[in-house]
Write an enzyme that holds these catalytic residues in place. Structure first.
Site, PDB file in Angstrom:
ATOM      1  N   HIS A   1      75.014  32.579  40.691  1.00  0.00           N
ATOM      2  CA  HIS A   1      74.701  31.383  39.891  1.00  0.00           C
ATOM      3  C   HIS A   1      73.467  31.599  39.012  1.00  0.00           C
ATOM      4  CE1 HIS A   1      77.754  28.647  41.447  1.00  0.00           C
ATOM      5  NE2 HIS A   1      77.547  29.164  42.650  1.00  0.00           N
TER       6      HIS A   1
ATOM      7  N   ASP B   1      71.202  27.243  37.428  1.00  0.00           N
ATOM      8  CA  ASP B   1      72.580  27.676  37.668  1.00  0.00           C
ATOM      9  C   ASP B   1      73.035  28.485  36.465  1.00  0.00           C
ATOM     10  OD1 ASP B   1      75.311  27.762  38.778  1.00  0.00           O
ATOM     11  OD2 ASP B   1      74.562  26.163  40.070  1.00  0.00           O
TER      12      ASP B   1
ATOM     13  N   GLU C   1      78.169  31.515  46.846  1.00  0.00           N
ATOM     14  CA  GLU C   1      79.140  31.960  45.847  1.00  0.00           C
ATOM     15  C   GLU C   1      78.629  33.133  45.013  1.00  0.00           C
ATOM     16  OE1 GLU C   1      81.624  27.896  45.154  1.00  0.00           O
ATOM     17  OE2 GLU C   1      79.779  28.103  43.999  1.00  0.00           O
TER      18      GLU C   1
HETATM   19  C1  ACM Z   1      78.111  25.013  46.761  1.00  0.00           C
HETATM   20  O1  ACM Z   1      78.777  23.984  46.706  1.00  0.00           O
HETATM   21  N1  ACM Z   1      78.452  26.062  46.042  1.00  0.00           N
HETATM   22  C2  ACM Z   1      76.928  25.122  47.610  1.00  0.00           C
END
Ligand code: ACM
Length: 541
Positions: free
Chosen positions: A248, A177, A315
């Site tokens: 991420h 991440d 995201e």
């Molecule tokens: C997530 O909670 N961004 C998959």
């Protein structure tokens, strides 16, 4: 004393008490393993041996625990019969026998969950019962985010043991991440040398102005991963690794700045991220980036035998791609409509790449935007809708809606709850979670492989905090995933709570720092400094 058989959790399909008698384990008790059940025999000998002091030799002199396969049963189903001559566990496949062995441990009582006896020579007995059992879903998962806060290997192995004790069979391992890269990739040493540590960490909610100035990090070597995978495999748990892309990814960009959109931002200046939220620094859609991640996945495929490989996809703000001449040129060259289709192109590339190697891609539901890759499965997290859309299009789905089974969310209202994140989701809410939404026809519902609870660790800085968020809610979740429960409103929550009384004693014996039914213990309460902002704050994502 053992619990009453009705205290089993998750609830079995059928349990019959066969008279008032019990089978007593003693030094004459053997443990025999039919072909294919050897690893469960090893697990039982180790687990029960340490707490009972019994050797459980591989003989049957008329008093034994006997394991064997019965191919007429579905793979994960088992039948356990305790009589005067011992305990027979038969399963459709080795996994079924293992779940039966987990039931045997529960039938021995909560002290069977300890690692050493409390008193020498105490009797261990199993009530005479027949249990016929099997799971509702084939995918009964839990995700642990080890990127936001690193969980040392020992804690990961312990977490896997806790999943096994709840008959969960998928461990989704969130390994990368913005805030850290956690797996050794030999051809890219900077991923661990540079991207596995951050100099400081935001304390609490992203809107807080508090920092922990202790550097945080860590990673698993490839041997650690091999060990974790083998440990999980012996417990019939598949480890699904996740490398999150193209969003991420700031930690990876910190180590290898050429992976980012260097024509838009000074990627060489990006640190391993020290705060939370959705990060704008995403991967550049270049051939070099694709080749780099093929290299990553090539090493991962050698480590993780799982059919499914998770590529994230959540995201991913597209602002940098909108500004980047390189990304825009790529959109032109590929004849794409927009940046969503560019993300789709990115994911499709890895869908094809994984399929060619006999694996399957799974990603968060944003991978639907811009068109779903042909073989892709979807983790439906923003609610049910992504999963409904994917299932209707014939794609497999794992239901893990954040409104229901994000266990980082608070468990009760009030000032004592330590996690200033999102909505309240109580134990009862989780117990009443239904993975298959009513909008799906029976045919479409077949694409729901199962369900998963997710543990994001922005505010879970260590194992105790993970325990607090996970339990007891993961105990309710396992029953949703395993047992054939009635519709949510008709579920007997009071009966579940009564069984939890026995299960809390098992968790106590295991040393799990769960949230007590009466509210958090003093150390579990939110520190006063983190007491704002809370209500009405957006989810910490
Ligand atoms: C997530 O909670 N961004 C998959």
């Amino acid at each position: 004393m053992s619990d009453t058989p009705a205290d089993l959790l998750p609830a079995p399909r059928r349990l019959t008490r066969d008279g008032a008698g019990s089978y007593v384990l003693d030094s004459g008790t053997g443990l025999t393993a039919g072909e294919g059940t050897e690893s469960t025999a090893r697990w039982l000998r180790a687990t029960l041996g340490q707490v009972t002091g019994l050797a459980l030799p591989p003989v049957d002199d008329g008093s034994a625990i006997r394991l064997r396969l019965d191919p007429s049963l579905p793979a994960e189903e088992y039948r356990l019969t305790a009589t005067a001559t011992g305990v027979d566990i038969v399963g459709g496949a080795p996994a079924g026998v293992f779940w039966g062995a987990q039931t045997l441990r529960q039938l021995l009582g909560p002290d069977a969950f300890r690692r050493a006896p409390l008193a020498a020579g105490r009797p261990w007995s199993v009530p005479h019962v027949t249990v016929e059992d099997g799971p509702r879903f084939g995918w009964r998962g839990a995700m642990l985010d080890v990127a936001r806060h690193f969980m040392p290997k020992d804690g990961v192995l312990r977490f896997i043991d806790l999943l096994a004790a709840h008959k969960l069979n998928v461990f989704h391992f969130h390994l990368s991440d913005d805030q850290g890269w956690r797996v050794e990739i030999q051809r890219y040493p900077k991923l661990t040398a540079d991207a596995s540590w951050r100099p400081r960490t935001k304390r609490g909610h992203r809107a807080s102005d508090l920092w922990d100035d202790t550097p945080h990090g860590g990673f698993y070597t490839q041997d650690d991963i091999r060990e974790i995978v083998a440990y999980a495999d012996a417990r019939h748990i598949a480890v699904v690794p996740e490398i999150d892309l193209p969003g991420h990814s700031q930690a990876a960009i910190h180590a290898y700045p050429e992976l980012g959109n260097a024509d838009v931002v000074d990627t060489a200046a990006l640190p391993v991220w020290d705060t939370w939220g959705v990060n704008p620094n995403i991967l550049a859609p270049t051939d070099a980036t694709l080749r780099f991640y093929e290299g990553v996945f090539e090493e991962l495929l050698g480590l993780f035998p799982s059919t499914f490989i998770h590529v994230g996809g959540d995201e991913c703000p597209k602002d940098q791609w909108r500004q980047s001449p390189t990304a825009q040129a790529r959109i032109q060259e590929l004849g794409l409509k927009d940046e969503d289709e560019l993300q789709s192109w990115f994911i499709r590339h890895f869908d094809t790449w994984l399929s060619e190697r006999g694996r399957r891609l799974i990603g968060w539901d944003e991978i639907l935007e811009g068109g779903l890759a042909p073989g892709a499965a979807v983790s439906s997290w923003r609610g049910y809708q992504g999963g409904i859309t994917a299932a209707r299009a014939g794609h497999d789905v794992v239901m893990c809606p954040e409104q229901q089974v994000y266990l980082d969310h608070r468990q009760a209202p009030g000032e004592d709850e330590p996690v200033p994140i999102g909505f309240v989701r109580t134990l009862e809410d989780v117990y009443r979670f239904e993975p298959v939404p009513p909008q799906l026809s029976a045919d479409e519902a077949r694409h729901v492989l199962g369900t998963q609870a997710n543990l994001w660790t922005e505010v879970m800085e260590n194992q105790r905090r993970v325990d607090y968020q996970a339990f007891p809610r993961l105990s309710a979740f396992c029953e949703v995933a395993w047992s054939e429960l009635p519709a949510p409103a008709e579920r007997d929550y009071a009966a579940f709570e009564a069984r939890m009384a026995a299960h809390y004693r098992r968790l106590d014996a295991l040393g799990v720092d769960y949230r007590p039914p009466g509210g958090p213990l003093p150390w579990q309460r939110r520190p006063a400094l983190l007491g704002r902002p809370i209500e009405g704050a957006p989810p910490n994502k």
